[in-house]
Design a protein around this motif. Structure first.
Motif, short mmCIF file in Angstrom:
data_model
loop_
_atom_site.label_atom_id
_atom_site.label_comp_id
_atom_site.label_asym_id
_atom_site.label_seq_id
_atom_site.Cartn_x
_atom_site.Cartn_y
_atom_site.Cartn_z
N ALA A 95 0.83 -1.21 0.00
CA ALA A 95 0.00 0.00 0.00
C ALA A 95 0.86 1.25 0.00
N GLU A 96 1.96 1.22 0.73
CA GLU A 96 2.83 2.39 0.77
C GLU A 96 3.52 2.62 -0.57
N LEU A 97 3.91 1.55 -1.23
CA LEU A 97 4.49 1.69 -2.57
C LEU A 97 3.47 2.29 -3.53
N ALA A 98 2.23 1.86 -3.41
CA ALA A 98 1.19 2.34 -4.31
C ALA A 98 0.81 3.79 -4.04
N THR A 99 0.78 4.19 -2.77
CA THR A 99 0.30 5.53 -2.43
C THR A 99 1.42 6.54 -2.24
N GLY A 100 2.57 6.07 -1.82
CA GLY A 100 3.67 6.98 -1.52
C GLY A 100 3.46 7.71 -0.20
N ILE A 107 -5.45 2.26 4.49
CA ILE A 107 -5.90 1.29 3.48
C ILE A 107 -5.77 -0.13 4.01
N VAL A 108 -4.63 -0.46 4.62
CA VAL A 108 -4.41 -1.82 5.13
C VAL A 108 -5.38 -2.13 6.27
N ARG A 148 -9.04 -1.58 -2.43
CA ARG A 148 -8.90 -0.37 -1.61
C ARG A 148 -7.84 0.56 -2.21
N ILE A 149 -6.76 0.00 -2.72
CA ILE A 149 -5.71 0.81 -3.34
C ILE A 149 -6.24 1.48 -4.61
N ARG A 150 -6.97 0.73 -5.44
CA ARG A 150 -7.56 1.32 -6.65
C ARG A 150 -8.56 2.42 -6.30
N ASP A 151 -9.36 2.20 -5.26
CA ASP A 151 -10.29 3.24 -4.82
C ASP A 151 -9.54 4.50 -4.42
N TRP A 152 -8.44 4.34 -3.71
CA TRP A 152 -7.62 5.48 -3.31
C TRP A 152 -7.11 6.22 -4.55
#
Length: 172
Positions: free
Chosen positions: A16-21, A29-30, A60-64
């Motif tokens: 999640a951190e890689l995806a969101t930064g 998210i997690v 959840r990552i895609r929603d973000w």
């Protein structure tokens, strides 16, 4: 259930951190994914848990991402710039493989781990998801397709592009 979630928590946070930064966004998210997973799938057999959890996490990552990019479009209309990522040229066409090592082999080498994480952060989301689910989590193609909500062919394409980009970036 508690043991499964504690085993997967750190890796899910890194994904999640890689995806969101953003660590705080990733934690949210997690946590949200874990609550949703526990609420819906606690009664399912343990062997079904990894792809089910990753499906929720990736959703959840895609929603973000959708919320972020939707917000970004409004910023652009108001005169500010959107700093969102865009896909570049197909990395498969630009791959060089000087030493023949695969990204998975380099991942095992602690000295190169930070370099790989930096490259993973720059991958488009779907490539990042395919690589992390298949290589890092060890899900098979069908489980990864289920988690990502796409076809097995799409998983293979995204994974090939991710590997190509990793090889190219790590070779330099």
């Amino acid at each position: 259930m508690e043991r499964f979630l504690s085993e997967i928590e750190r890796r899910a946070l890194v994904m999640a951190e890689l995806a969101t930064g953003d660590r705080e966004e990733a934690l949210d998210i997690v946590q949200d994914a874990m609550f949703a997973f526990a609420r819906r799938y606690a009664s399912r057999p343990r062997e079904e848990w990894p792809p089910l959890f990753h499906r929720i996490l990736q959703n959840r990552i895609r929603d973000w991402y959708r919320r972020r990019h939707s917000r970004g479009r409004w910023w652009v209309r108001l005169g500010w710039q959107d700093d969102g990522e865009t896909d570049t040229a197909d990395p498969i066409q630009q791959v060089a493989d000087p030493d023949g090592r695969l990204p998975e082999q380099i991942l095992m080498d602690e000295d190169d781990r930070a370099r790989i994480l930096a490259v993973l952060e720059r991958l488009p989301l779907r490539q990042q998801q395919a690589f992390l689910l298949r290589v890092w989590e060890g899900l098979d193609t069908a489980q990864t397709a289920h988690a990502m909500g796409c076809s097995e062919g799409s998983v293979k394409t995204h994974l090939a592009r991710a590997r190509a980009m990793l090889q190219e970036q790590l070779a330099s």
